[in-house]
Design a protein around this motif. Sequence first.
Motif, short mmCIF file in Angstrom:
data_model
loop_
_atom_site.label_atom_id
_atom_site.label_comp_id
_atom_site.label_asym_id
_atom_site.label_seq_id
_atom_site.Cartn_x
_atom_site.Cartn_y
_atom_site.Cartn_z
N GLU A 1 -5.92 13.91 5.09
CA GLU A 1 -6.37 14.35 6.43
C GLU A 1 -5.93 13.48 7.49
O GLU A 1 -5.80 13.72 8.63
CB GLU A 1 -7.72 14.94 6.41
N VAL A 2 -6.23 12.16 6.98
CA VAL A 2 -5.92 11.18 7.95
C VAL A 2 -4.98 9.79 7.87
O VAL A 2 -4.71 9.07 8.49
CB VAL A 2 -7.27 10.20 8.00
N GLY A 3 -4.09 10.20 6.54
CA GLY A 3 -3.25 9.15 6.20
C GLY A 3 -2.05 10.24 5.48
O GLY A 3 -2.31 11.04 4.84
N GLU A 4 -0.85 9.77 5.51
CA GLU A 4 0.28 10.21 4.82
C GLU A 4 0.43 9.47 3.63
O GLU A 4 1.26 8.55 3.42
CB GLU A 4 1.63 10.16 5.94
N LEU A 5 -0.11 10.00 2.41
CA LEU A 5 -0.23 9.10 1.27
C LEU A 5 1.02 9.83 0.45
O LEU A 5 1.04 11.12 0.16
CB LEU A 5 -1.60 9.46 0.59
N PRO A 6 1.77 8.85 -0.32
CA PRO A 6 2.78 9.15 -1.30
C PRO A 6 2.05 9.77 -2.50
O PRO A 6 2.61 10.80 -3.05
CB PRO A 6 3.78 8.00 -1.33
N SER A 7 1.30 8.91 -2.93
CA SER A 7 0.55 9.46 -4.29
C SER A 7 -0.78 8.88 -4.29
O SER A 7 -0.83 7.63 -3.55
CB SER A 7 1.35 8.97 -5.38
N CYS A 8 -1.65 9.44 -4.91
CA CYS A 8 -3.09 8.88 -4.79
C CYS A 8 -3.70 9.19 -5.98
O CYS A 8 -3.60 10.37 -6.75
CB CYS A 8 -3.56 9.51 -3.60
N LYS A 9 -4.70 8.23 -6.56
CA LYS A 9 -5.64 8.52 -7.74
C LYS A 9 -6.96 7.96 -7.12
O LYS A 9 -7.05 6.85 -6.30
CB LYS A 9 -5.03 7.99 -9.09
N ASP A 10 -8.02 8.15 -7.94
CA ASP A 10 -9.51 7.48 -7.65
C ASP A 10 -9.29 6.16 -8.00
O ASP A 10 -8.78 5.74 -9.05
CB ASP A 10 -10.59 8.41 -8.36
#
Length: 777
Positions: A519-528
């Motif tokens: 919602e606040v950043g354009e993330l390419p990929s993400c994990k905890d």
Amino acid sequence: MNRLRDLALGARFALTGGREGWTRTLMTAVGVGLGVALLLATTALPGALSARDARDNARNDYGAGDQIPAAADTLLIARTDTVFDGEDIRGRLLQPEGDRAPVPPGLSGPPAPGTMVVSPDLRDLLNSPKGKLLRERVPYKITGTVADAGLLGPHELVYYAGSDQLKGRQALNAERVDIERLKSFPQKKPSEPIDPILALLIVIIFVVLLLPVAVFIAAAVRFGGDRRDKRLAALRLVGADSRMTRWIAAGEALAGSVLGLVLGTVFFLIARQYIGEVTIARLNVFPADLDPSPGLALLVGVAVPAAAVGVTLFALRGVVIEPLGVVRTSVPRPRRLWWRLLLPVVGLGLLVPMFDKGRDQGFYNQGQVIGGTVLLLIGVTALLPWLIETVVRRLGGGGVGWQLAVRRLQVNSGAAARLVNGIAVAVAGAIALQMLFSGIEGDYVTASGEDTGRAQMVVPMPTNLSQAEQRRREENVKAVPGVTGTTTLGNVGLRTDARNPDDEKYVEMAVGDCRALREVGELPSCKDGDVFVTTGGDYGGDGAVPGAKLFFETPGSSDRRAQTPYTVPLSARTVPARVDPLGTKRGGLLATPGAIRAFGKARVSYTTYVTTRPGDALVADRVLNTAWADDPFTRARVLNDQKTASRFAGVRRGLYIGAAAVLMLIGTSLLVSMLEQLRERKRLLSSLVAFGTRRTTLSWSVLWQTAVPVTLGLTLATGVGLGLGAVLLRMVGHPILVDWPSVLAMVGIGAGVVVLVTALSLPPLWRLMRPDGLRTE
């Protein structure tokens, strides 16, 4: 002296002329009285709004802060404003810190903890079945009623509740809890200055609303003109000269206008008793506030009779009254056009020098603005008789009803013009005002930046909630019927490492799972466990780079040894920032919960964004109740796409009130005017029926007699309104744009009022067609 004697004689004829004279005088008085009532209300409106503002200022509790030390004469106050079913509710929690603590206006004393004092309308709402949902959010026991001194208007929703928790919450320095310590009411409230364009708008509103009233009063004093002229011919037969007969006619109008002043005052006093029950644009006032200014009321009392005399003398300037009849019944000379065009031309000449003045070159010359606007709008009343006469002279053919209507208009087009003049002026002014409003609205109604497509509500949470408590509260909101989804973001403040505290930089860290961080950043990929550095944020990004050493903020302590250090991982990826649902483009860091799990002492404040099911009117109230159950100091609210400047909103509300009053006057005055014209033609209508004319034919005749002048009047009003609107937009330095749906709506409202009045006049018309209308005495 002779003129005074003639005026007195005319007044005597009006008051002692038998049933015919009384009926004519009463009709004039009713028409004038309606206009006078509205004029008195208009003169009282500024005072009513000032009294409303004074009560608002007297209870103001903003601006003190908590820097005042606690004492026997201090009061802790928390603002707990809320919204229910779209209506604003003003709420306050009070905790006195001594026996001399100040008391808000409208209260006899501070309520005990767990109890509240409410406004009458809020008490009724809470005790009604509709208020059951609100009761969950305002559960305090009602022990009293807020007096008028503590309310803006009789229908405002207000409560003051007692509390014993404010001191503890303030001592915790809890964020997002609006608690202040006061020593007195009111607190200083900075006044919002009015700018030149709003001042111009207010002047135009008064001109546009009052001018139709003046036109209606001028038309009302000419009721019964045809029969009056026949009586004047009889006076000529017994020896009165032409000048004397004109002043006698003026005396009759004077008597009707003076009686109209009395009736207008009575109408105003009756209407004032019920004004508290009327709410327009969420604004209402107490009856006692509607108190006309003595100076302005005196001006109305002098101007109306003077105008009655002046209008009558002006109307008779071209009428030759002879002992055997009135020359006006012959073929009239065509009306001259040149002086009628001169009025709007002079009006334009007054306004053109102020083109492109805008708001940067000081205030507009009010006299010049009023003069130019009045002349342009009065041009409608001057041009309309010429336009109707010119058009109807060329009409002919058609059915019997059409021919009767056209012939009537050809014989006496002036009466038709007087009937339509008021509505034409009102429509012209409304179109110009709508164009001005549409042109400048963008300066005062701006986008809030909040994206209601992504979220419809926001529920802030206190700082330092445990993750388990944060999840519990989010699940409570998610379980509310009508909620379709939630997204929770945490916020942490950090500082850069600097020897000089003045060189420190603030770094903001958003905390949430991967879905929330998107919602606040354009993330390419993400994990905890991931951390991201954002670019392009509006704030909070200075010093946020991979490898930077930062410190979690600890309020009240600048000692680095007491603060928790944090090093941005070298593996942190850089991503573009994205505007969040509140319209904020955050800079700094984005961290998943696993990335800061080791920093248990970090002060995280959470915010939950809520999406709701479209069309569910009660979901917002259910969410607010759930948020209140978790935190009575919640600042949960509904998101809005727009924000409106308070001054502009106040002017707009005043316009709605005035427009509603003028619309009521237009309809009522038109009905009175039409009934007077039908009464004058009673014998003619009865004669036509006696000779075999069908009632439906006469009904169509009356409808056509109204439709033709109204069509011409609204066409002329549209042209003048568009011209005046274009001039006003040039004056404020805005491009000329026409909002055609609004223009058509103004014309449609004007036509609708006339159609409604015509329909209401049909039953009296049918009664006037009876054969007994031929009876005479």
